[in-house]
Design a protein around this motif. Structure first.
Motif, PDB file in Angstrom:
ATOM      1  N   GLY A  34      23.680   4.972 -68.294  1.00  0.00           N
ATOM      2  CA  GLY A  34      24.971   5.446 -67.817  1.00  0.00           C
ATOM      3  C   GLY A  34      24.916   5.947 -66.394  1.00  0.00           C
ATOM      4  O   GLY A  34      24.018   5.612 -65.640  1.00  0.00           O
ATOM      5  N   GLN A  37      27.261  12.384 -64.248  1.00  0.00           N
ATOM      6  CA  GLN A  37      28.542  12.948 -63.833  1.00  0.00           C
ATOM      7  C   GLN A  37      28.458  14.473 -63.905  1.00  0.00           C
ATOM      8  O   GLN A  37      27.609  15.032 -64.597  1.00  0.00           O
ATOM      9  CB  GLN A  37      29.653  12.489 -64.786  1.00  0.00           C
ATOM     10  CG  GLN A  37      29.797  10.997 -64.919  1.00  0.00           C
ATOM     11  CD  GLN A  37      30.844  10.432 -63.990  1.00  0.00           C
ATOM     12  OE1 GLN A  37      31.742  11.123 -63.550  1.00  0.00           O
ATOM     13  NE2 GLN A  37      30.723   9.161 -63.691  1.00  0.00           N
ATOM     14  N   CYS A  86      27.184   9.729 -68.696  1.00  0.00           N
ATOM     15  CA  CYS A  86      28.376   9.096 -69.270  1.00  0.00           C
ATOM     16  C   CYS A  86      28.218   7.582 -69.243  1.00  0.00           C
ATOM     17  O   CYS A  86      27.917   7.003 -68.210  1.00  0.00           O
ATOM     18  CB  CYS A  86      29.618   9.519 -68.509  1.00  0.00           C
ATOM     19  SG  CYS A  86      29.906  11.305 -68.529  1.00  0.00           S
ATOM     20  N   THR A  87      28.452   6.955 -70.396  1.00  0.00           N
ATOM     21  CA  THR A  87      28.286   5.511 -70.515  1.00  0.00           C
ATOM     22  C   THR A  87      29.614   4.776 -70.653  1.00  0.00           C
ATOM     23  O   THR A  87      29.643   3.555 -70.597  1.00  0.00           O
ATOM     24  CB  THR A  87      27.408   5.168 -71.731  1.00  0.00           C
ATOM     25  OG1 THR A  87      28.023   5.715 -72.903  1.00  0.00           O
ATOM     26  CG2 THR A  87      26.014   5.740 -71.572  1.00  0.00           C
ATOM     27  N   GLY A  88      30.702   5.501 -70.845  1.00  0.00           N
ATOM     28  CA  GLY A  88      31.990   4.851 -71.083  1.00  0.00           C
ATOM     29  C   GLY A  88      32.928   4.933 -69.902  1.00  0.00           C
ATOM     30  O   GLY A  88      32.570   5.390 -68.817  1.00  0.00           O
ATOM     31  N   ALA A  89      34.139   4.493 -70.152  1.00  0.00           N
ATOM     32  CA  ALA A  89      35.171   4.437 -69.117  1.00  0.00           C
ATOM     33  C   ALA A  89      35.772   5.811 -68.841  1.00  0.00           C
ATOM     34  O   ALA A  89      35.800   6.679 -69.702  1.00  0.00           O
ATOM     35  CB  ALA A  89      36.274   3.482 -69.556  1.00  0.00           C
ATOM     36  N   ASN A  90      36.260   5.960 -67.612  1.00  0.00           N
ATOM     37  CA  ASN A  90      37.018   7.146 -67.228  1.00  0.00           C
ATOM     38  C   ASN A  90      38.492   6.791 -67.414  1.00  0.00           C
ATOM     39  O   ASN A  90      38.969   5.805 -66.867  1.00  0.00           O
ATOM     40  CB  ASN A  90      36.726   7.522 -65.783  1.00  0.00           C
ATOM     41  CG  ASN A  90      37.463   8.766 -65.354  1.00  0.00           C
ATOM     42  OD1 ASN A  90      38.685   8.805 -65.330  1.00  0.00           O
ATOM     43  ND2 ASN A  90      36.716   9.787 -65.008  1.00  0.00           N
ATOM     44  N   ILE A  91      39.202   7.595 -68.175  1.00  0.00           N
ATOM     45  CA  ILE A  91      40.590   7.299 -68.496  1.00  0.00           C
ATOM     46  C   ILE A  91      41.492   8.326 -67.839  1.00  0.00           C
ATOM     47  O   ILE A  91      41.420   9.522 -68.141  1.00  0.00           O
ATOM     48  CB  ILE A  91      40.812   7.289 -70.017  1.00  0.00           C
ATOM     49  CG1 ILE A  91      39.891   6.249 -70.648  1.00  0.00           C
ATOM     50  CG2 ILE A  91      42.274   7.010 -70.349  1.00  0.00           C
ATOM     51  CD1 ILE A  91      39.803   6.320 -72.132  1.00  0.00           C
ATOM     52  N   THR A  96      36.356  11.109 -69.802  1.00  0.00           N
ATOM     53  CA  THR A  96      35.317  10.094 -69.627  1.00  0.00           C
ATOM     54  C   THR A  96      34.612   9.931 -70.966  1.00  0.00           C
ATOM     55  O   THR A  96      34.127  10.909 -71.535  1.00  0.00           O
ATOM     56  CB  THR A  96      34.309  10.491 -68.538  1.00  0.00           C
ATOM     57  OG1 THR A  96      35.023  10.759 -67.314  1.00  0.00           O
ATOM     58  CG2 THR A  96      33.315   9.384 -68.282  1.00  0.00           C
ATOM     59  N   CYS A  99      29.973  10.656 -73.097  1.00  0.00           N
ATOM     60  CA  CYS A  99      29.194  11.598 -72.283  1.00  0.00           C
ATOM     61  C   CYS A  99      28.314  12.472 -73.158  1.00  0.00           C
ATOM     62  O   CYS A  99      28.733  12.916 -74.230  1.00  0.00           O
ATOM     63  CB  CYS A  99      30.121  12.500 -71.462  1.00  0.00           C
ATOM     64  SG  CYS A  99      31.046  11.624 -70.195  1.00  0.00           S
TER      65      CYS A  99
END
Length: 102
Positions: A34, A37, A86-91, A96, A99
């Motif tokens: 990831g 952050q 954090c490995t996913g998308a920021n929305i 995020t 995380c």
């Protein structure tokens, strides 16, 4: 002549980009999959703050992983809040996905 100059120039640019990525701390041995952050908090998907924000943002799919709230990329090694991988998308710039605390 110009071929040699281009090779030297490209080597310099590549080395510069690699050093910037290391200095910015984008990846770390504790965060190989990831991006590191700096988050205000790391929360479970069932947390009332997370469910309320997901509803406000109009997320239709259930959130299944821990999330970071108000995360931004690390600059250097300083984080005034909670350092996370954090490995996913920021929305919406608010949540995020994926995380975990470091």
């Amino acid at each position: 002549m110009f071929g040699r100059i281009n090779t030297v120039y490209l080597s310099f640019v590549f080395a510069l980009c690699a050093s910037v990525a290391i200095v910015n701390g984008q990846h770390h041995s504790e965060c190989s999959d990831g991006v590191i952050q700096c988050c205000a908090s790391i929360n479970e998907p069932s947390d009332p703050d997370v469910t309320a924000l997901a509803e406000i943002l109009g997320l239709l799919e259930p959130i299944l992983s821990t999330v970071g709230l108000d995360c931004s990329p690390m600059i250097g090694d300083k984080c005034g809040s909670q350092k996370a991988c954090c490995t996913g998308a920021n929305i919406g710039g608010i949540i995020t996905l994926g995380c975990s605390s470091l």
